[in-house]
Enzyme design. Structure first.
Site, short mmCIF file in Angstrom:
data_model
loop_
_atom_site.label_atom_id
_atom_site.label_comp_id
_atom_site.label_asym_id
_atom_site.label_seq_id
_atom_site.Cartn_x
_atom_site.Cartn_y
_atom_site.Cartn_z
N ARG A 48 38.45 47.50 27.78
CA ARG A 48 37.60 47.81 29.05
C ARG A 48 36.60 48.79 28.75
NH1 ARG A 48 35.42 46.00 33.64
NH2 ARG A 48 35.62 46.99 35.62
N THR A 55 31.36 36.53 34.29
CA THR A 55 32.32 36.89 33.00
C THR A 55 32.39 35.86 32.63
OG1 THR A 55 33.10 38.90 34.56
CG2 THR A 55 34.45 38.08 32.67
N ASP A 114 31.32 49.11 38.57
CA ASP A 114 32.43 48.60 39.39
C ASP A 114 33.08 49.84 39.92
OD1 ASP A 114 32.68 45.88 38.99
OD2 ASP A 114 33.94 45.93 37.40
N SER A 133 39.15 46.85 37.31
CA SER A 133 38.56 45.42 36.93
C SER A 133 39.46 44.37 37.80
CB SER A 133 38.78 45.17 35.42
OG SER A 133 38.78 43.79 35.16
N GLY A 166 34.34 35.82 37.52
CA GLY A 166 34.09 35.66 39.02
C GLY A 166 34.33 36.87 39.77
#
Length: 578
Positions: A104, A393, A435, A454, A475
């Protein structure tokens, strides 16, 4: 030459264990295929072909997954690429071991909790997205390196070769690709390198055009020659940092050089005799899916009318999201009560809040701390709003003839990420920093070196110690509900995996309404659920683009991709002899 390689025959079935060898025409594309060798499901035919090519050359599932991922970076650049990050679940058959690889993106060292505020007020979300401030330090290349170095059998140069071919020779863009560019014309026009690649006279390139990306081919060749260091130091790193900072970012070469992937223990849970392995924090997916399934496990769903069972699915998802939003974040910064959230006893307590006949309006977070052996003084959460989260994604899944499996979700966040293409290298940079919660107090506020929470949920499921199926989807936060609903459809409603994956998706994330897809509102299924007080979003949109593998009792494997969404997916298996 158009690089949509579809000339190789492969096996397909009509949802049975009977294997048929079909010599398909060059234009054939199928979302379901069954065979006895390695298998792959992606949303892109060239990406699936890349994986099969590597498997046929003797590579394993890890090699093939990276080949597919690199090719998706060419054909689906608005969803993923080396300018982003991802989460990978790997099953090593010989060791009977599950590994998760977290690559990530991380926040640059300059980040503080107020980075997305001005004068105490949150900055405009869309403005932040289309700027260097939204760009996190990319983790994809480091993740690929770690996967190959530890578990693969091939070099960067070998696994990147198919993607280099597609980027160099080009591929015909479809209506979906052109539509995504049109949706982002304003964002892409702000960045000259992006506009040069994807716009013509300020407008989206049309479907049917052959698109080549020689700069991305160059980037891949440099990775093949120089390995992971070619990305995190040197000319490519300098170009990445310069372009990010040119558009409002504050990233340094040290941020790139210091980036590390993480090997983490998977989230393990059980459900009706199955054993599930998912991603741990900073992904909230593994925990949220497990909690919702634990709640559902207390019901005899098979004996219920479908509408009643689906009502309970929605309510379990609502409760899991209330806890997800309140507690979960990067485990290196926040001590989340994961053991409590995964407790069957805690799930029983949460289950008591569900009215089988009536939908809730909004669920409060529970208190999982008494359900774990925690001797510290825990912090109790404030209720947190559901933050915006990019829904764009990609997910892929691969297995090989030896039984190794990869379930892999990776992303650049919003469609087209930040919109910034790195000049000379042809890849888009992520907007993953959006995010984070823009303000606190909250576990998921921005901090230097932190990974934003995430929802990516790559999952591998076992039965009696043997692989049963994999599932994952893009999504944004709807990833969690897509994975959860597909498992619910397959295990509880008894659907075949193709039917489970293609069923209308309902995404309840503890909001005032449940997100649904076009055509659902007004259907008999919708009307039945409305009797319990469920409410639907007013702007239906396609949810997710899932991919799955099913390991059949007869030893064959069925690859399953989307039958309608995202332009139809691509499922392939190896031919006999490989």
């Amino acid at each position: 030459m158009t690089i949509v390689l579809r000339s190789s025959p492969f096996r397909s079935v009509l949802f049975s264990s009977i294997i048929l060898t079909l010599a398909l025409p060059a234009t054939a594309k199928t979302p379901v295929a069954t065979g006895s060798g390695g298998a792959v499901a992606t949303i892109s035919e060239p990406a699936s072909q890349a994986a099969i090519t590597i498997l046929n050359q003797g590579g394993n599932a890890i090699d093939a997954a990276i080949a597919a991922a690199a090719t998706l970076g060419v054909t689906d650049p608005f969803s993923c690429g080396i300018g982003g990050g991802g989460l990978m679940v790997i099953y090593l058959a010989r060791d009977q071991r599950v590994i998760t690889l977290d690559h990530r993106e991380t926040a640059p060292a300059s980040f503080t909790p107020s980075v997305f505020q001005k004068d105490g007020k949150e900055l405009d979300f869309d403005t932040v997205v289309a700027s260097g401030r939204s760009v996190g330090v990319p983790g994809t290349v480091r993740g690929w390196h770690e996967a190959l170095d530890r578990y693969g059998s091939m070099s960067f140069k070998q696994v990147l070769a198919p993607a280099i071919g597609v980027a160099t020779q080009g591929f015909k863009i479809n209506d979906n690709f052109s539509h995504l560019v049109r949706e982002n014309e304003g964002k892409f026009a702000q960045f000259p390198a992006t506009a040069a690649l994807y716009l013509k006279h300020g407008k989206a390139i049309a479907a049917g055009v052959t698109l080549r990306n020689p700069d991305l081919a160059k980037a891949y060749r440099e990775l093949g020659a120089g390995g992971v260091k070619a990305f995190y130091s040197g000319k490519m790193a300098r170009a990445l940092v310069d372009e990010t900072n040119k558009h409002g970012g504050n990233m340094t070469l040290a941020d790139l050089a210091n980036y590390e992937a993480r090997l983490r223990q998977p989230v393990r849970s059980t459900y009706r005799g199955y054993e599930l392995y998912g991603m741990p924090l900073p992904s909230s997916g593994g925990v949220a899916v497990a909690e919702a399934l634990n709640i559902l496990e207390g019901y005899d769903l098979k004996s219920m009318p479908r509408a009643k069972a689906e009502h309970l699915y929605l309510e379990a998802s609502r409760l899991a999201f209330a806890d997800r939003n309140a507690y979960l974040a990067d485990p290196e910064f926040v001590e989340a009560p994961v053991a409590g959230l995964l407790s069957k006893d805690y799930a029983a307590r949460r289950r008591e809040l569900i009215n089988p006949e009536q939908a809730s309006v909004h669920a409060a977070a529970g208190d999982p701390y008494p359900f774990q052996n925690d001797q510290s003084v825990p912090l109790r959460p404030n209720a947190n709003k559901l933050i915006a989260e990019g829904a764009h994604t990609t997910h892929l899944t691969v297995s090989d003839k030896d039984g190794n499996i990869v379930s892999y979700t990776y992303t650049i966040e919003s469609w087209g990420g930040s919109g910034i293409v790195v000049p000379g290298y042809g890849f888009l940079l992520n907007n993953e920093m959006t995010d984070f919660d823009f303000s606190g107090p909250a576990p998921n506020v921005p901090e230097a070196g932190k990974r934003p929470r995430s929802s990516m949920s790559p999952t591998i499921v076992f039965k009696d110690g043997k692989p049963a199926f994999t599932i994952g989807s893009p999504g944004g936060a709807t990833i969690i509900t897509t994975v959860l609903q597909t498992i619910f459809n397959h295990v509880d409603l008894g659907m075949s995996m193709p039917d489970a994956l293609n069923a209308p998706r309902l995404s309840e994330r503890n909001g005032m309404t449940t997100d649904v897809e076009p055509g659902f509102t007004g259907s008999a299924q919708a009307l039945a659920l409305e009797k319990t007080g469920q409410h639907w979003s007013k702007t239906p949109e396609e949810i997710g683009a899932a991919n799955a593998l099913v390991f059949n009792p007869d030893g064959t494997v069925t690859a399953v991709s989307e039958g309608q969404r995202h332009g139809v997916g691509s499922a392939l298996v190896q031919k006999r002899g490989h």
